[in-house]
Design an enzyme around this catalytic site. Structure first.
Site, mmCIF file in Angstrom:
data_model
loop_
_atom_site.group_PDB
_atom_site.id
_atom_site.type_symbol
_atom_site.label_atom_id
_atom_site.label_comp_id
_atom_site.label_asym_id
_atom_site.label_seq_id
_atom_site.Cartn_x
_atom_site.Cartn_y
_atom_site.Cartn_z
ATOM 1 N N CYS A 275 37.557 34.674 45.513
ATOM 2 C CA CYS A 275 38.893 34.207 45.109
ATOM 3 C C CYS A 275 38.989 32.702 44.892
ATOM 4 O O CYS A 275 39.180 32.242 43.772
ATOM 5 C CB CYS A 275 39.911 34.615 46.165
ATOM 6 S SG CYS A 275 40.015 36.389 46.336
HETATM 7 N N1 LIG Z 1 37.978 40.258 48.031
HETATM 8 C C1 LIG Z 1 39.101 39.668 48.379
HETATM 9 O O1 LIG Z 1 39.219 39.176 49.489
HETATM 10 C C2 LIG Z 1 40.272 39.576 47.433
HETATM 11 C C3 LIG Z 1 41.477 39.082 47.941
HETATM 12 C C4 LIG Z 1 42.583 38.992 47.110
HETATM 13 C C5 LIG Z 1 42.461 39.389 45.784
HETATM 14 N N2 LIG Z 1 41.291 39.869 45.281
HETATM 15 C C6 LIG Z 1 41.262 40.303 43.889
HETATM 16 O O2 LIG Z 1 41.207 41.721 43.822
HETATM 17 C C7 LIG Z 1 40.430 42.138 42.698
HETATM 18 C C8 LIG Z 1 39.292 43.041 43.158
HETATM 19 O O3 LIG Z 1 38.421 42.295 44.003
HETATM 20 P P1 LIG Z 1 37.433 42.969 45.038
HETATM 21 O O4 LIG Z 1 37.058 41.890 45.988
HETATM 22 O O5 LIG Z 1 37.995 44.241 45.570
HETATM 23 O O6 LIG Z 1 36.191 43.311 44.082
HETATM 24 P P2 LIG Z 1 34.921 44.209 44.452
HETATM 25 O O7 LIG Z 1 33.828 43.747 43.561
HETATM 26 O O8 LIG Z 1 34.733 44.284 45.915
HETATM 27 O O9 LIG Z 1 35.362 45.666 44.015
HETATM 28 C C9 LIG Z 1 35.653 46.027 42.729
HETATM 29 C C10 LIG Z 1 35.263 47.478 42.533
HETATM 30 O O10 LIG Z 1 35.681 47.840 41.224
HETATM 31 C C11 LIG Z 1 34.668 48.622 40.636
HETATM 32 N N3 LIG Z 1 34.828 48.539 39.197
HETATM 33 C C12 LIG Z 1 34.435 47.548 38.366
HETATM 34 N N4 LIG Z 1 34.807 47.841 37.100
HETATM 35 C C13 LIG Z 1 35.450 49.023 37.152
HETATM 36 C C14 LIG Z 1 36.070 49.845 36.171
HETATM 37 N N5 LIG Z 1 36.111 49.493 34.894
HETATM 38 N N6 LIG Z 1 36.610 51.016 36.565
HETATM 39 C C15 LIG Z 1 36.567 51.391 37.860
HETATM 40 N N7 LIG Z 1 36.007 50.647 38.841
HETATM 41 C C16 LIG Z 1 35.467 49.485 38.472
HETATM 42 C C17 LIG Z 1 33.379 48.054 41.167
HETATM 43 O O11 LIG Z 1 32.331 49.007 41.076
HETATM 44 C C18 LIG Z 1 33.759 47.728 42.612
HETATM 45 O O12 LIG Z 1 33.509 48.796 43.488
HETATM 46 C C19 LIG Z 1 39.967 40.846 42.037
HETATM 47 O O13 LIG Z 1 40.857 40.525 40.997
HETATM 48 C C20 LIG Z 1 40.066 39.822 43.128
HETATM 49 O O14 LIG Z 1 40.263 38.521 42.626
HETATM 50 C C21 LIG Z 1 40.184 39.975 46.101
#
Ligand SMILES: NC(=O)c1ccc[n+]([C@@H]2O[C@H](COP(=O)([O-])OP(=O)(O)OC[C@H]3O[C@@H](n4cnc5c(N)ncnc54)[C@H](O)[C@@H]3O)[C@@H](O)[C@H]2O)c1
Length: 441
Positions: A275
């Site tokens: 992030c």
């Molecule tokens: N990790 C954090 O602490 C956090 C906190 C706040 C916000 N976010 C936001 O949340 C969002 C997700 O982040 P995350 O950390 O969960 O990512 P992540 O990489 O842990 O998980 C994303 C998942 O989505 C899947 N994926 C990718 N493309 C896909 C598609 N087209 N269809 C279906 N699944 C798909 C991936 O295989 C993966 O399992 C981002 O925008 C991030 O900025 C993350």
């Protein structure tokens, strides 16, 4: 509100609405579990078949999400993981939690949002609610996702419902979790908002409506930019304190006694995680369309990206004091995850620091209780395995660099046996006895 929307509202209130979570990562998986535990039947959709297989076996792919929680829900078929988007047809609400990284040119990489939007659009049915949670620039829900979902003829607000609700997950935070972190919600129309508000209120403690999807998108970025800027400020303060011979940690502690108008941030070896190093540049990019230059974001980025270099510089200074050079030195890095108590390597400054040290001729090993091995990824060109942390091995290194302060490590023992310690996290702050061995960085 249309009759169809009123029916969906009823299904949500009765917890009969079938909810799909697209993207089962650090954000989507805890969210899917929270909704399932609140009584909603959940379908989890992810393109990563290995991840889906693990979840089907009741195994958690994330350290701080217990397998037991998944196992119970999967066995009860309350949580059904799948790689197929065909199930979208049978759902009432679809929540998209896919990654939003930067491209190699440091511009927003919308490919996962677009891929997920297209896949959902193929199976979109009248009356469904689609919510985007991914962190992104203001305008994404309206300008990127809506056209994808509308391309088969259904119109947002009448044919289907569209909302944005930014994720605020903080992995490893013992005080706040998905259910207890207040959730911002915004709708494309008033009835979109009412449905999304009802959905989240059924599973989370507090939901805060805002007037537009753009406000919610920007609010999330503002939160992360606030952190990035304040971390840069305290990192700059640390470098100045080191030069002045003052302890920045004591300065922060002293300033924190002011009961108003001050919020402590802590310095570190550089920004990490999915992030804070990334999201601010989503806004920088969007601001350019408005002929606006986001100077605070750029300046914070400049300071924060220099921190790994500063740690290397301080390591050299420490070795120099011992009449040693970085070239040829044997170094042990403690902690490679981007923050304590997580196993997440994304954007971890430790990987950058290891690269810089190796480029300068150091022989580097690492120990991290949560990261058994590091593969080539995240711009990292080495493969490494965590080495055991034992007193007789610690003694063999010219210096130990504490880059992530996992609680499981006995820092007193490390300092006792180390020749030199470079501490970027104040993990050794209490160990006054060994002060001459410790370099703050
Ligand atoms: N990790 C954090 O602490 C956090 C906190 C706040 C916000 N976010 C936001 O949340 C969002 C997700 O982040 P995350 O950390 O969960 O990512 P992540 O990489 O842990 O998980 C994303 C998942 O989505 C899947 N994926 C990718 N493309 C896909 C598609 N087209 N269809 C279906 N699944 C798909 C991936 O295989 C993966 O399992 C981002 O925008 C991030 O900025 C993350």
């Amino acid at each position: 509100m249309t009759e169809r929307a009123a029916l969906l509202l009823e299904r949500i209130h009765a917890r009969k609405a079938r909810v799909g979570v697209v993207g089962l990562g650090y954000v989507g998986l805890p969210l899917a579990i929270t909704f399932a535990e609140a009584g909603f039947p959940i379908t989890g959709i992810d393109v990563d078949s290995r991840r889906v297989d693990r979840l089907r076996r009741g195994e958690s792919p994330i350290r701080h999400v217990p397998s037991s929680a998944i196992q119970v829900l999967v066995e009860a078929r309350q949580l059904q993981p799948t790689t197929s988007f065909e199930s979208v047809r049978d759902l009432d609400c679809i929540i998209i939690c896919v990654p939003t990284p930067l491209t190699s040119e440091r511009e927003p990489d919308m490919s996962a949002v677009i891929a997920a939007g297209n896949a959902v659009a193929q199976h979109l049915r009248e009356g469904q609610l689609v919510v985007l949670e991914s962190t992104t620039y203001p305008g994404t829900t309206d300008e990127v996702l809506r056209p994808l979902l509308e391309k088969n003829g259904l119109v947002a607000g009448t044919g289907f419902h569209l909302a944005f609700s930014p994720e605020r997950e903080d992995p490893g935070n013992a005080s706040y979790g998905t259910r207890t972190i207040p959730k911002l919600v915004a709708g494309h129309t008033q009835s979109c908002l009412e449905l999304a508000q009802a959905l989240y209120s059924s599973a989370l403690e507090k939901v805060v409506p805002v007037s537009s999807t753009r406000v919610a998108e920007l609010a999330k970025l503002h939160e992360n930019i606030f952190r990035a800027v304040n971390i840069a400020l305290v990192n700059e303060m640390k470098m100045l304190c080191d030069r002045m011979g003052l302890d920045v940690w004591e300065v922060i502690q002293a300033a924190s006694t002011k009961p108003f108008g001050f919020m402590p941030f802590v310095p570190g070896p550089g920004l990490g995680g999915h992030c804070i190093p990334i999201d601010p540049f989503y806004l920088t990019w969007k601001a350019r369309q408005f002929e606006f230059h986001t100077r605070f974001i750029e300046l914070a980025g400049e300071v924060n990206t220099q921190m790994p270099h500063y740690v290397v510089q301080r390591t050299m200074e420490g070795l120099n004091r011992e009449r040693k050079t970085l070239n040829g030195a044997r170094l042990l890095v403690l902690g490679v995850a981007y923050k304590r108590e997580v196993d997440d390597l994304r954007e971890s400054p430790a990987l950058r620091i290891i690269t810089l040290l190796r480029e300068r001729g150091a022989r580097v090993d690492y120990h991290d209780p949560y990261v058994p091995e590091v593969e080539r990824a995240h711009g990292f060109n080495y493969e490494m395995r965590s080495v055991p942390l034992e007193p007789h091995l610690i003694e063999l290194y010219d210096a130990v660099l504490i880059l992530t302060d996992h609680a499981a490590i006995d820092y007193a023992e490390v300092v006792t046996h180390a020749n030199l310690v470079v501490d970027t996290r104040n993990a050794t702050g209490r160990l006054k006895r060994f002060r001459e061995k410790i370099i703050k960085a």
